[in-house]
Design an enzyme around this catalytic site. Structure first.
Site, short mmCIF file in Angstrom:
data_model
loop_
_atom_site.label_atom_id
_atom_site.label_comp_id
_atom_site.label_asym_id
_atom_site.label_seq_id
_atom_site.Cartn_x
_atom_site.Cartn_y
_atom_site.Cartn_z
N THR A 38 -1.63 5.76 2.08
CA THR A 38 -2.89 5.02 2.06
C THR A 38 -3.00 4.17 3.32
O THR A 38 -2.05 3.49 3.70
CB THR A 38 -2.97 4.11 0.82
OG1 THR A 38 -2.81 4.91 -0.36
CG2 THR A 38 -4.30 3.39 0.76
N LEU A 68 0.87 -1.17 0.00
CA LEU A 68 0.00 0.00 0.00
C LEU A 68 0.91 1.22 0.00
O LEU A 68 1.95 1.22 0.67
CB LEU A 68 -0.89 0.03 1.26
CG LEU A 68 -2.07 -0.94 1.35
CD1 LEU A 68 -2.78 -0.74 2.69
CD2 LEU A 68 -3.05 -0.74 0.21
N ASP A 69 0.53 2.26 -0.73
CA ASP A 69 1.31 3.49 -0.70
C ASP A 69 1.43 4.00 0.73
O ASP A 69 0.55 3.76 1.57
CB ASP A 69 0.64 4.56 -1.57
CG ASP A 69 0.69 4.23 -3.05
OD1 ASP A 69 1.57 3.45 -3.45
OD2 ASP A 69 -0.15 4.75 -3.80
N LYS A 70 2.49 4.71 1.00
CA LYS A 70 2.74 5.24 2.34
C LYS A 70 1.53 5.97 2.91
O LYS A 70 1.17 5.79 4.08
CB LYS A 70 3.95 6.19 2.30
CG LYS A 70 4.24 6.90 3.62
CD LYS A 70 5.42 7.85 3.50
CE LYS A 70 5.66 8.61 4.80
NZ LYS A 70 6.83 9.53 4.69
#
Length: 320
Positions: free
Chosen positions: A138, A134-136
């Site tokens: 998110t 997951l993106d930082k």
């Protein structure tokens, strides 16, 4: 360093011969070969697909596992599900998933190591247990493999899309309609910190569904990904002239409030690698996003606590 020799009894791919002979996964063997730790008839081979002849001598070596130091991290992360093979966490926003040369702060992998949780080793030491990312910025559900058996099975599901997530996001202005975006994504040639729609990029498909409009004309939407590109939801929304509240990369740098990006992986689904049954896990919203919804959306429905069936029904008409 553990090492050994075998003689090929048939003509076949190098990775397949070693995987069968050593009872190791193809991923583990591929990594071994690419690190230059395998020789065929005295010659180092770097291609897993190398065709080995009958009676060839194959030499191999395994590096000793090193105990890497982890960064200290002192945060609470809620476990949503756990058994002997898998772990599902509700990742907070602002936490990087795994170490990288450019990452200076503690990561989710550091937290997992500190908790002394048994993890798969297929992805290498810096990504122990990490099946997907997951993106930082998110938040939400993230799946961790505790065994190599589980990791291999889940990685296949990630590729064939039998595993996936539904996201919730709050955007700056309502969508006109539910929409599917199918446009390729690659690194932005003008800004390396961003991704962009690029004709030569990787295929990317997203579906967006309207849920509710706030009194501020912002909108709660759901998103489903049919591919997993970096920043995919944010990039595809930008093609509609929309951005997620708090997104100061794809949206304006100056925004009201100091909230983080309101993007959350809300519902995770996959086939359990051992039981072969469908598993669906909902990750509750964090207080900041829940508070915004409670404050600015009508009370006719608990939009911060939508059911699994309500989320899935939004995408019945989307092409898969």
């Amino acid at each position: 360093m553990e090492s050994g020799k075998i003689v090929s009894k048939s003509s076949n791919r190098l990775d397949k011969i070693l995987s069968n002979a050593l009872d190791k996964s193809r991923n583990q063997i591929e990594k071994l070969i690419k690190e230059g730790l395998v020789k065929v008839d005295g010659k180092t081979i770097l291609k897993p697909s190398f065709k080995v002849k009958v009676n060839s001598q194959i030499e191999y070596s395994f590096k000793e596992a090193s105990k890497a130091e982890f960064k200290d991290i002192d945060i609470d992360i809620k476990k949503l599900y756990e058994d002997d093979d898998i772990l599902v966490l509700n990742k907070p926003s602002g936490l990087v998933v795994h170490p990288a040369p450019s990452v200076k702060e503690p990561t989710l992998v550091d937290w997992l190591r500190k908790q002394d949780i048994r993890l798969s080793t297929i992805s290498g030491e810096e990504r122990n247990g990490i099946v997907h990312r997951l993106d930082k910025d998110t938040s939400g559900a993230i799946l961790i493999a505790k065994s190599n058996f589980a990791h291999e099975a889940l990685s296949k599901q990630l590729q064939d899309r039998s595993m996936g997530r539904y996201y919730l996001a709050i955007i700056n202005y309502p969508l006109k309609d539910n929409v599917v975006i199918n446009k390729p994504i690659a690194r932005n040639p003008k800004n390396r910190l961003k991704m962009a729609i690029v004709d030569s990029g990787k295929e990317a498909k997203s579906a967006f569904a309207k849920i509710a409009q706030s009194r501020l004309d912002t909108e709660l939407i759901a998103a489903k990904l049919y591919s997993g590109r970096t920043h995919q939801i944010r990039v595809h929304l930008s093609t509609l002239n929309r951005y997620i509240l708090g997104d100061r990369v794809y949206g304006p740098k100056e925004q009201k409030g100091d909230n983080r990006i309101f993007l959350h992986a809300y519902l995770l689904y996959f086939i359990h690698p051992r039981s072969k049954k469908l598993v669906e896990i909902k990750a509750p919203l964090f207080d900041d996003m829940k508070s915004y919804i409670d404050k600015n959306f009508t009370k006719e429905k608990d939009y911060a606590n939508l059911s699994k069936d309500e989320i899935k029904s939004l995408f019945k008409s989307a092409n898969s």
